[in-house]
Design an enzyme around this catalytic site. Sequence first.
Site, short mmCIF file in Angstrom:
data_model
loop_
_atom_site.label_atom_id
_atom_site.label_comp_id
_atom_site.label_asym_id
_atom_site.label_seq_id
_atom_site.Cartn_x
_atom_site.Cartn_y
_atom_site.Cartn_z
N LYS A 204 96.53 32.44 8.22
CA LYS A 204 96.41 31.00 8.17
C LYS A 204 97.05 30.44 9.44
CE LYS A 204 97.54 26.88 5.41
NZ LYS A 204 98.54 26.24 4.54
N HIS A 223 106.85 24.31 -2.12
CA HIS A 223 106.07 25.31 -2.85
C HIS A 223 106.70 26.69 -2.66
CE1 HIS A 223 104.68 25.82 1.27
NE2 HIS A 223 104.15 26.98 0.93
N ASP A 225 105.12 30.71 -2.09
CA ASP A 225 103.85 31.30 -1.68
C ASP A 225 103.27 32.15 -2.80
OD1 ASP A 225 104.13 30.14 0.79
OD2 ASP A 225 104.82 31.97 1.80
N HIS A 279 110.06 26.35 -0.31
CA HIS A 279 110.14 25.82 1.04
C HIS A 279 109.11 24.72 1.27
CE1 HIS A 279 107.13 29.03 1.04
NE2 HIS A 279 106.60 28.50 2.12
#
Length: 337
Positions: A204, A223, A225, A279
Site C-alpha cells: 500500500k 485502528h 492492522d 495507531h
Amino acid sequence: MEVERVQEIASLSNLKGTIPSEYIRSVDEQPATTTIHGVLLEVPVIDLSHPDPAKLVSSISEASREWGIFQVINHGIPNELITQLQKVGKQFFELPQEEKEAIARPANNEGGGVEGYGTKLQKEVEGKKGWVDHLFHRVWPPSAINYHFWPKNPPSYRKTNEQYTQMLIGVANKLLGFLSKGLGLEENAMKEGLGGEDLTYMMKINYYPPCPCPELALGVVPHTDMSSITILVPNEVQGLQVFKDDHWYDVAYIPNALIIHIGDQIEILSNGKYKSVYHRTTVNKDKTRMSWPMFLEPPPEFEVGPIPELINQENPPKYKTKKFKDYLYCKLNKLPQ
C-alpha cells in the site's frame, strides 16, 4: 460516479486555510487536543545484525508483547533500493489524474478486494473522511498478483517493487521465525499458521497531501492492522502516532529503519500474547507525507485461529478461528468479529 480525491481537494486554491467539514474530526479525535506534544515515543529499536539469535528472539518478543510496534535497523535491504521505492511511488502520485484513475479500485466493489488507486477504504463513521489517497496491489506470491493495478508509469515502478519485495520476504521470514520462537514454538509455526508459502504480500502507498488544518484532520483514523505483521517504510515527514498509556504520541523516526506493526492475525495466533498496535496518522500543513506499508496477509480462504500448542485449560482460546476473508469483511464494515 466522480470520486473526490484528497490530492485534488488539497490543490484547490480556494481552501484559504479551511478544509471541507467532512474532514474535520470530532474534538475528542483532533490531533491538536489529543496528542502529547513535544514528546517523541521511543519505540524499541532492534538491530537485526546482532550476533546472538537468542537476544533477537527476546527483544522482538518483548517488543511485541509490550508495544506491538518496533523498528529494525541493519535489516539488509539497501538504502538505495528503499530510496528508489519511495521515488517511483512519489512519481506515480504526481501523474495526471486521469492516468491514476485508469488503475482505480472499481466502483461498487461491494465485498470485493481493496486493490487499486483509491481514497475510501473502510466504512466511514459519521461520514468523516481521512485526508489520504492510496494505492493497493499484491506483490507476492505470483499467483496472487494482478498487474492491472500496478502503475505502468514510471517505467521502473514494477522492477523496483519486485526487487524490494524479494528482499523484504527474507526480512519477514526472519521476523516470523523470531516471533514463533518467542512463544516457545518451532521456527516455522507462525508462517504456517498464516498459510505458509501462500502468505500474501500486499503493498500500500499512502499519500497525505499538505493540509491547511492539520490540527483538525487525520490521515488514517485510529485502528489496528488486519494483517499478520506490517512492514512500513515512511518518508521523512512526521505522522505516525501510537496510543500508549491512554495518550497519543508521535513515533520517533530513524532514517532507513523499517517500522514493524504487529497486526490482528499475530495477536490471534498468539492467543493474545502479542498485541496488535493501535495507531493513527496525522498530516502536515506544508509537506506531503507518504508511507509504504507492506501487509502480510493469509490467503482469503485460509482459516486463522490461536495456535493449538498455546491452548490449554489455563489458556482457553480468546479468539474465534475463521477464514481471513470473513475477518476482513467484518473489520472493514465495522461488524463484531
